[in-house]
Design an enzyme around this catalytic site. Structure first.
Site, PDB file in Angstrom:
ATOM      1  N   ASP A   1     -25.908  25.346   0.629  1.00  0.00           N
ATOM      2  CA  ASP A   1     -27.460  26.560   1.221  1.00  0.00           C
ATOM      3  C   ASP A   1     -26.868  27.694  -0.377  1.00  0.00           C
ATOM      4  OD1 ASP A   1     -29.852  27.196   1.812  1.00  0.00           O
ATOM      5  OD2 ASP A   1     -28.817  27.920   4.153  1.00  0.00           O
TER       6      ASP A   1
ATOM      7  N   GLY B   1     -31.113  29.730  -4.064  1.00  0.00           N
ATOM      8  CA  GLY B   1     -32.991  29.740  -4.090  1.00  0.00           C
ATOM      9  C   GLY B   1     -32.413  31.494  -4.481  1.00  0.00           C
ATOM     10  N   ARG B   2     -31.373  31.794  -3.175  1.00  0.00           N
ATOM     11  CA  ARG B   2     -30.729  33.652  -3.252  1.00  0.00           C
ATOM     12  C   ARG B   2     -30.222  33.808  -4.748  1.00  0.00           C
ATOM     13  NH1 ARG B   2     -28.413  32.923   2.302  1.00  0.00           N
ATOM     14  NH2 ARG B   2     -29.012  30.799   1.941  1.00  0.00           N
TER      15      ARG B   2
ATOM     16  N   HIS C   1     -30.917  25.181  -8.402  1.00  0.00           N
ATOM     17  CA  HIS C   1     -30.945  23.883  -7.987  1.00  0.00           C
ATOM     18  C   HIS C   1     -29.866  23.366  -9.332  1.00  0.00           C
ATOM     19  CE1 HIS C   1     -33.763  24.706  -4.886  1.00  0.00           C
ATOM     20  NE2 HIS C   1     -34.745  24.557  -4.676  1.00  0.00           N
TER      21      HIS C   1
ATOM     22  N   THR D   1     -35.987  17.226   6.207  1.00  0.00           N
ATOM     23  CA  THR D   1     -37.418  16.697   6.314  1.00  0.00           C
ATOM     24  C   THR D   1     -37.775  17.599   6.272  1.00  0.00           C
ATOM     25  OG1 THR D   1     -36.501  16.152   8.709  1.00  0.00           O
ATOM     26  CG2 THR D   1     -36.477  13.871   6.826  1.00  0.00           C
TER      27      THR D   1
ATOM     28  N   LEU E   1     -13.099   8.363  -3.749  1.00  0.00           N
ATOM     29  CA  LEU E   1     -14.517   9.239  -3.323  1.00  0.00           C
ATOM     30  C   LEU E   1     -15.794   8.266  -2.938  1.00  0.00           C
ATOM     31  CD1 LEU E   1     -14.575  11.698  -2.218  1.00  0.00           C
ATOM     32  CD2 LEU E   1     -16.086  12.214  -3.847  1.00  0.00           C
TER      33      LEU E   1
ATOM     34  N   ARG F   1     -26.337  28.682  10.853  1.00  0.00           N
ATOM     35  CA  ARG F   1     -27.225  27.138  11.891  1.00  0.00           C
ATOM     36  C   ARG F   1     -26.631  25.565  10.892  1.00  0.00           C
ATOM     37  NH1 ARG F   1     -30.458  30.591   9.495  1.00  0.00           N
ATOM     38  NH2 ARG F   1     -31.768  30.117   8.160  1.00  0.00           N
TER      39      ARG F   1
ATOM     40  N   SER G   1     -29.562  22.948  11.312  1.00  0.00           N
ATOM     41  CA  SER G   1     -30.481  22.610  10.852  1.00  0.00           C
ATOM     42  C   SER G   1     -30.970  21.106  10.194  1.00  0.00           C
ATOM     43  CB  SER G   1     -30.933  23.795   8.712  1.00  0.00           C
ATOM     44  OG  SER G   1     -30.664  24.674   8.794  1.00  0.00           O
TER      45      SER G   1
ATOM     46  N   GLU H   1     -15.320  20.595  13.136  1.00  0.00           N
ATOM     47  CA  GLU H   1     -14.838  21.801  13.114  1.00  0.00           C
ATOM     48  C   GLU H   1     -16.094  22.367  12.182  1.00  0.00           C
ATOM     49  OE1 GLU H   1     -12.791  23.805  14.605  1.00  0.00           O
ATOM     50  OE2 GLU H   1     -12.184  22.021  15.942  1.00  0.00           O
TER      51      GLU H   1
HETATM   52  C1  IPE Z   1     -31.027  23.178   4.572  1.00  0.00           C
HETATM   53  O1  IPE Z   1     -31.130  24.344   3.945  1.00  0.00           O
HETATM   54  C2  IPE Z   1     -31.636  22.212   4.549  1.00  0.00           C
HETATM   55  C3  IPE Z   1     -30.418  21.768   3.008  1.00  0.00           C
HETATM   56  C4  IPE Z   1     -29.391  22.222   2.560  1.00  0.00           C
HETATM   57  C5  IPE Z   1     -30.962  20.715   2.240  1.00  0.00           C
HETATM   58  P1  IPE Z   1     -32.526  24.959   4.735  1.00  0.00           P
HETATM   59  O2  IPE Z   1     -31.931  26.069   3.701  1.00  0.00           O
HETATM   60  O3  IPE Z   1     -33.378  24.406   4.224  1.00  0.00           O
HETATM   61  O4  IPE Z   1     -31.912  25.433   5.421  1.00  0.00           O
HETATM   62  P2  IPE Z   1     -32.976  26.606   6.480  1.00  0.00           P
HETATM   63  O5  IPE Z   1     -34.565  27.289   6.398  1.00  0.00           O
HETATM   64  O6  IPE Z   1     -32.703  27.973   6.414  1.00  0.00           O
HETATM   65  O7  IPE Z   1     -32.715  25.936   7.965  1.00  0.00           O
HETATM   66  C1  IPE Z   2     -30.176  24.832  -0.758  1.00  0.00           C
HETATM   67  O1  IPE Z   2     -30.490  26.001  -0.934  1.00  0.00           O
HETATM   68  C2  IPE Z   2     -30.895  23.630  -1.621  1.00  0.00           C
HETATM   69  C3  IPE Z   2     -32.290  22.583  -0.470  1.00  0.00           C
HETATM   70  C4  IPE Z   2     -32.645  23.308   0.622  1.00  0.00           C
HETATM   71  C5  IPE Z   2     -33.052  21.993  -1.462  1.00  0.00           C
HETATM   72  P1  IPE Z   2     -31.583  26.857  -0.587  1.00  0.00           P
HETATM   73  O2  IPE Z   2     -32.654  26.030  -1.602  1.00  0.00           O
HETATM   74  O3  IPE Z   2     -32.308  26.436   0.561  1.00  0.00           O
HETATM   75  O4  IPE Z   2     -31.172  28.808  -1.020  1.00  0.00           O
HETATM   76  P2  IPE Z   2     -32.101  29.401  -0.319  1.00  0.00           P
HETATM   77  O5  IPE Z   2     -30.904  29.109   1.177  1.00  0.00           O
HETATM   78  O6  IPE Z   2     -32.718  29.947  -0.393  1.00  0.00           O
HETATM   79  O7  IPE Z   2     -31.044  30.474  -1.025  1.00  0.00           O
HETATM   80 MG    MG Z   3     -31.570  27.785   2.716  1.00  0.00          MG
END
Ligand code: IPE
Ligand code: IPE
Ligand code: MG
Length: 226
Positions: A12, A15-16, A29, A58, A123, A180, A182, A193
């Site tokens: 995660d 995007g940020r 990405h 999903t 792995l 979380r 998710s 853990e």
């Molecule tokens: C969880 O990340 C799913 C993946 C890393 C593939 P999200 O960014 O989609 O989750 P939420 O929306 O913050 O819960």
């Molecule tokens: C995780 O990064 C990758 C995917 C869920 C595809 P995000 O795209 O959720 O990044 P943020 O949470 O917006 O920073």
């Molecule tokens: Mg995210």
């Protein structure tokens, strides 16, 4: 405590990572894929036997078409070009999730990368794409219904999950500080853990992995006992 056998990563923060640099989300990405490669190498070096990577849920279909298309073209590129890398490092690739929603081209590429790395003995890397924890349980139960089972057991469910060849994750790492699950491996992580480092996924590397393992080593796992 010994190292975990199966680390489940919730990738995660891509995007940020991009937003902080004024870049489009898909650049985050792309950088995230580089972090996967770095992490795979570090996992091999540290002899962790199983790792799974939650890369597309999903629920991620809710994102813009541009972002979703970008993610899947990245997946095509990665799994097509990655075969040599996986084989060079003895990595066996599996894909967890409902692949029927993907383009025929991506489905073929996925089948190919799994087949061409199936003989590797290092792995085990499971990429979770169009994956959801609840969906995983439902598809497992449906397989059991189709095969005529009358009574469901924990063992039968575990044996029919996408990750059936993997032990349950003993350590879940979710980057970016979000605390979380998710809808990730709900069934499998009953006693895992959990660790939520602040680092954004594209910045995750070997030193973060080593720090995470140190955190894991200090946890006292009790499984309901004492
Ligand atoms: C969880 O990340 C799913 C993946 C890393 C593939 P999200 O960014 O989609 O989750 P939420 O929306 O913050 O819960
Ligand atoms: C995780 O990064 C990758 C995917 C869920 C595809 P995000 O795209 O959720 O990044 P943020 O949470 O917006 O920073
Ligand atoms: Mg995210």
């Amino acid at each position: 405590m010994a190292n975990p056998k199966h680390i489940a990563f919730i990738l995660d923060g891509n995007g940020r990572w991009a937003a902080r640099r004024g870049l489009p989300r898909n650049m985050g990405h792309r950088e995230g894929v580089k972090a996967i490669e770095k992490t795979l190498l570090a996992l091999c070096e540290l002899q962790i036997p199983y790792a799974s990577f939650f890369a597309f849920s999903t629920d991620n279909w809710k994102r813009s078409k541009e972002e979703v298309d970008g993610l899947f073209s990245l997946a095509e590129e990665y799994f097509e070009k990655g075969i040599d890398f996986f084989n060079e490092h003895n990595i066996k690739v599996q894909i967890f999730g409902d692949r029927s929603a993907f383009s025929p081209k991506l489905q073929t590429i996925m089948q190919n990368v799994c087949e061409k790395t199936a003989q590797n003995t290092g792995l085990n890397a499971g990429f979770c794409l169009n994956y959801g924890g609840r969906e995983d349980i439902v598809q497992a139960v449906n397989k059991l219904i189709e095969s005529g089972e009358k009574i469901v057991t924990k063992q039968l469910i575990s044996a029919n999950l996408y990750s059936k060849d993997y032990p349950d994750p003993d350590f879940v790492i979710r980057t970016s500080g979000e605390q979380r699950i998710s809808n990730f491996m709900l069934w499998q992580m009953s006693y895992a853990e959990l660790y939520f480092p602040k680092v954004l996924w594209p910045d995750f590397d070997k030193k973060h992995l080593i720090k995470s393992l140190k955190v894991f080593s200090k946890r006292k796992r009790r499984f309901g006992g004492y």
